[in-house]
Structures are given as structure tokens and as C-alpha cells.
Write a protein that holds these residues in place. Structure first.
Motif, PDB file in Angstrom:
ATOM      1  N   ALA A   1       0.831  -1.211   0.000  1.00 40.32           N
ATOM      2  CA  ALA A   1       0.000   0.000   0.000  1.00 40.32           C
ATOM      3  C   ALA A   1       0.862   1.257   0.000  1.00 40.32           C
ATOM      4  O   ALA A   1       0.549   2.231  -0.697  1.00 40.32           O
ATOM      5  CB  ALA A   1      -0.948  -0.010   1.201  1.00 40.32           C
ATOM      6  N   GLN A   2       1.949   1.258   0.746  1.00 42.35           N
ATOM      7  CA  GLN A   2       2.847   2.420   0.795  1.00 42.35           C
ATOM      8  C   GLN A   2       3.495   2.673  -0.561  1.00 42.35           C
ATOM      9  O   GLN A   2       3.540   3.804  -1.043  1.00 42.35           O
ATOM     10  CB  GLN A   2       3.925   2.228   1.866  1.00 42.35           C
ATOM     11  N   LEU A   3       3.990   1.621  -1.201  1.00 37.68           N
ATOM     12  CA  LEU A   3       4.596   1.776  -2.530  1.00 37.68           C
ATOM     13  C   LEU A   3       3.572   2.261  -3.549  1.00 37.68           C
ATOM     14  O   LEU A   3       3.871   3.116  -4.383  1.00 37.68           O
ATOM     15  CB  LEU A   3       5.216   0.462  -2.988  1.00 37.68           C
ATOM     16  N   LEU A   4       2.355   1.735  -3.481  1.00 28.17           N
ATOM     17  CA  LEU A   4       1.307   2.180  -4.386  1.00 28.17           C
ATOM     18  C   LEU A   4       0.984   3.657  -4.155  1.00 28.17           C
ATOM     19  O   LEU A   4       0.836   4.430  -5.104  1.00 28.17           O
ATOM     20  CB  LEU A   4       0.047   1.327  -4.213  1.00 28.17           C
ATOM     21  N   HIS A   5       0.877   4.048  -2.901  1.00 31.90           N
ATOM     22  CA  HIS A   5       0.601   5.447  -2.558  1.00 31.90           C
ATOM     23  C   HIS A   5       1.679   6.364  -3.137  1.00 31.90           C
ATOM     24  O   HIS A   5       1.374   7.403  -3.742  1.00 31.90           O
ATOM     25  CB  HIS A   5       0.516   5.607  -1.040  1.00 31.90           C
ATOM     26  N   GLU A   6       2.940   5.983  -2.962  1.00 30.41           N
ATOM     27  CA  GLU A   6       4.054   6.789  -3.472  1.00 30.41           C
ATOM     28  C   GLU A   6       4.026   6.907  -4.998  1.00 30.41           C
ATOM     29  O   GLU A   6       4.533   7.887  -5.553  1.00 30.41           O
ATOM     30  CB  GLU A   6       5.382   6.183  -3.016  1.00 30.41           C
ATOM     31  N   ALA A   7       3.437   5.939  -5.659  1.00 34.04           N
ATOM     32  CA  ALA A   7       3.354   5.948  -7.122  1.00 34.04           C
ATOM     33  C   ALA A   7       2.039   6.546  -7.630  1.00 34.04           C
ATOM     34  O   ALA A   7       1.766   6.509  -8.829  1.00 34.04           O
ATOM     35  CB  ALA A   7       3.520   4.526  -7.649  1.00 34.04           C
ATOM     36  N   GLY A   8       1.206   7.085  -6.719  1.00 35.89           N
ATOM     37  CA  GLY A   8      -0.021   7.745  -7.128  1.00 35.89           C
ATOM     38  C   GLY A   8      -1.241   6.844  -7.231  1.00 35.89           C
ATOM     39  O   GLY A   8      -2.200   7.169  -7.923  1.00 35.89           O
ATOM     40  N   PHE A   9      -1.207   5.714  -6.531  1.00 36.24           N
ATOM     41  CA  PHE A   9      -2.336   4.793  -6.569  1.00 36.24           C
ATOM     42  C   PHE A   9      -3.125   4.843  -5.268  1.00 36.24           C
ATOM     43  O   PHE A   9      -2.600   5.173  -4.210  1.00 36.24           O
ATOM     44  CB  PHE A   9      -1.850   3.355  -6.794  1.00 36.24           C
ATOM     45  N   ALA A  10      -4.400   4.478  -5.353  1.00 36.91           N
ATOM     46  CA  ALA A  10      -5.270   4.356  -4.183  1.00 36.91           C
ATOM     47  C   ALA A  10      -4.881   3.093  -3.415  1.00 36.91           C
ATOM     48  O   ALA A  10      -4.179   2.228  -3.960  1.00 36.91           O
ATOM     49  CB  ALA A  10      -6.723   4.281  -4.632  1.00 36.91           C
ATOM     50  N   PRO A  11      -5.337   2.959  -2.165  1.00 36.68           N
ATOM     51  CA  PRO A  11      -5.066   1.722  -1.428  1.00 36.68           C
ATOM     52  C   PRO A  11      -5.586   0.509  -2.203  1.00 36.68           C
ATOM     53  O   PRO A  11      -6.624   0.595  -2.874  1.00 36.68           O
ATOM     54  CB  PRO A  11      -5.832   1.905  -0.116  1.00 36.68           C
ATOM     55  N   PRO A  12      -4.884  -0.611  -2.124  1.00 32.71           N
ATOM     56  CA  PRO A  12      -5.311  -1.788  -2.881  1.00 32.71           C
ATOM     57  C   PRO A  12      -6.618  -2.360  -2.354  1.00 32.71           C
ATOM     58  O   PRO A  12      -6.914  -2.274  -1.166  1.00 32.71           O
ATOM     59  CB  PRO A  12      -4.158  -2.778  -2.684  1.00 32.71           C
TER      60      PRO A  12
ATOM     61  N   ASP B   1     -10.045 -11.340  -3.302  1.00 33.67           N
ATOM     62  CA  ASP B   1     -10.460 -12.628  -2.745  1.00 33.67           C
ATOM     63  C   ASP B   1     -10.548 -12.507  -1.224  1.00 33.67           C
ATOM     64  O   ASP B   1     -10.043 -11.550  -0.642  1.00 33.67           O
ATOM     65  CB  ASP B   1      -9.493 -13.751  -3.153  1.00 33.67           C
ATOM     66  N   GLY B   2     -11.186 -13.470  -0.588  1.00 41.60           N
ATOM     67  CA  GLY B   2     -11.393 -13.445   0.857  1.00 41.60           C
ATOM     68  C   GLY B   2     -10.124 -13.556   1.678  1.00 41.60           C
ATOM     69  O   GLY B   2     -10.057 -13.070   2.800  1.00 41.60           O
ATOM     70  N   LYS B   3      -9.097 -14.180   1.135  1.00 42.47           N
ATOM     71  CA  LYS B   3      -7.828 -14.340   1.858  1.00 42.47           C
ATOM     72  C   LYS B   3      -6.881 -13.153   1.657  1.00 42.47           C
ATOM     73  O   LYS B   3      -5.808 -13.125   2.224  1.00 42.47           O
ATOM     74  CB  LYS B   3      -7.117 -15.611   1.402  1.00 42.47           C
ATOM     75  N   ARG B   4      -7.289 -12.197   0.825  1.00 40.41           N
ATOM     76  CA  ARG B   4      -6.476 -11.019   0.497  1.00 40.41           C
ATOM     77  C   ARG B   4      -5.128 -11.420  -0.107  1.00 40.41           C
ATOM     78  O   ARG B   4      -4.118 -10.789   0.129  1.00 40.41           O
ATOM     79  CB  ARG B   4      -6.295 -10.114   1.714  1.00 40.41           C
ATOM     80  N   GLU B   5      -5.144 -12.487  -0.908  1.00 37.44           N
ATOM     81  CA  GLU B   5      -3.928 -12.917  -1.593  1.00 37.44           C
ATOM     82  C   GLU B   5      -3.768 -12.226  -2.945  1.00 37.44           C
ATOM     83  O   GLU B   5      -2.671 -12.130  -3.468  1.00 37.44           O
ATOM     84  CB  GLU B   5      -3.933 -14.433  -1.788  1.00 37.44           C
ATOM     85  N   TRP B   6      -4.882 -11.759  -3.506  1.00 40.10           N
ATOM     86  CA  TRP B   6      -4.874 -11.053  -4.781  1.00 40.10           C
ATOM     87  C   TRP B   6      -5.438  -9.662  -4.550  1.00 40.10           C
ATOM     88  O   TRP B   6      -6.514  -9.502  -3.988  1.00 40.10           O
ATOM     89  CB  TRP B   6      -5.722 -11.795  -5.821  1.00 40.10           C
ATOM     90  N   LEU B   7      -4.674  -8.656  -4.977  1.00 35.66           N
ATOM     91  CA  LEU B   7      -5.069  -7.269  -4.778  1.00 35.66           C
ATOM     92  C   LEU B   7      -5.177  -6.550  -6.123  1.00 35.66           C
ATOM     93  O   LEU B   7      -4.490  -6.894  -7.077  1.00 35.66           O
ATOM     94  CB  LEU B   7      -4.040  -6.541  -3.906  1.00 35.66           C
ATOM     95  N   GLU B   8      -6.036  -5.530  -6.153  1.00 34.60           N
ATOM     96  CA  GLU B   8      -6.196  -4.689  -7.336  1.00 34.60           C
ATOM     97  C   GLU B   8      -5.800  -3.271  -6.969  1.00 34.60           C
ATOM     98  O   GLU B   8      -6.148  -2.776  -5.896  1.00 34.60           O
ATOM     99  CB  GLU B   8      -7.657  -4.718  -7.776  1.00 34.60           C
ATOM    100  N   ALA B   9      -5.053  -2.617  -7.843  1.00 34.51           N
ATOM    101  CA  ALA B   9      -4.649  -1.244  -7.601  1.00 34.51           C
ATOM    102  C   ALA B   9      -5.152  -0.361  -8.732  1.00 34.51           C
ATOM    103  O   ALA B   9      -5.078  -0.732  -9.901  1.00 34.51           O
ATOM    104  CB  ALA B   9      -3.129  -1.148  -7.501  1.00 34.51           C
ATOM    105  N   ARG B  10      -5.684   0.784  -8.371  1.00 32.11           N
ATOM    106  CA  ARG B  10      -6.169   1.761  -9.357  1.00 32.11           C
ATOM    107  C   ARG B  10      -5.535   3.118  -9.063  1.00 32.11           C
ATOM    108  O   ARG B  10      -5.218   3.418  -7.915  1.00 32.11           O
ATOM    109  CB  ARG B  10      -7.685   1.889  -9.288  1.00 32.11           C
TER     110      ARG B  10
END
Length: 55
Positions: A27-38, A42-51
Motif C-alpha cells: 500500500a505504501q509503494l502504491l501510494h508513493e506511485a499515485g495509486f489508491a489503497p489496494p 479474494d477473501g484471503k487477500r492474496e490477490w489485490l487490485e490497484a487503481r
């Protein structure tokens, strides 16, 4: 890590480095690159989407 792909008689590999990271670090790396929190895909949070973050 190296993945091997096969299709019919053809095969190829794709090698790349893997760095284990927990969700807050991602989440921190995504934030630094201009993305919203992932968002979990899935229910286990093993797959995330970033926008891209909205202005």
C-alpha cells in the motif's frame, strides 16, 4: 523465480525476481506511485487490485 509456459509444441520461460511484501508495504509503494489503497479480490487477500488515485 522462473515460470515455464507451454502451448502445443512451443514452450518458453519467464524469469524474474520475487520480493515478499506484506500488504502495508504494498500500500505504501502504491501510494508513493499515485495509486489508491489496494482492494482485495479474494477473501484471503492474496490477490489485490490497484487503481490510480483520483485527484
Amino acid at each position: 523465480m522462473t515460470l515455464k509456459y507451454s502451448m502445443g509444441d512451443d514452450a518458453w520461460t519467464h524469469s524474474f525476481a520475487v520480493v515478499p511484501m506484506d500488504e502495508p508495504a504494498i500500500a505504501q509503494l502504491l501510494h508513493e506511485a499515485g495509486f489508491a489503497p489496494p482492494e482485495a479480490l479474494d477473501g484471503k487477500r492474496e490477490w489485490l487490485e490497484a487503481r490510480r488515485a483520483r485527484d
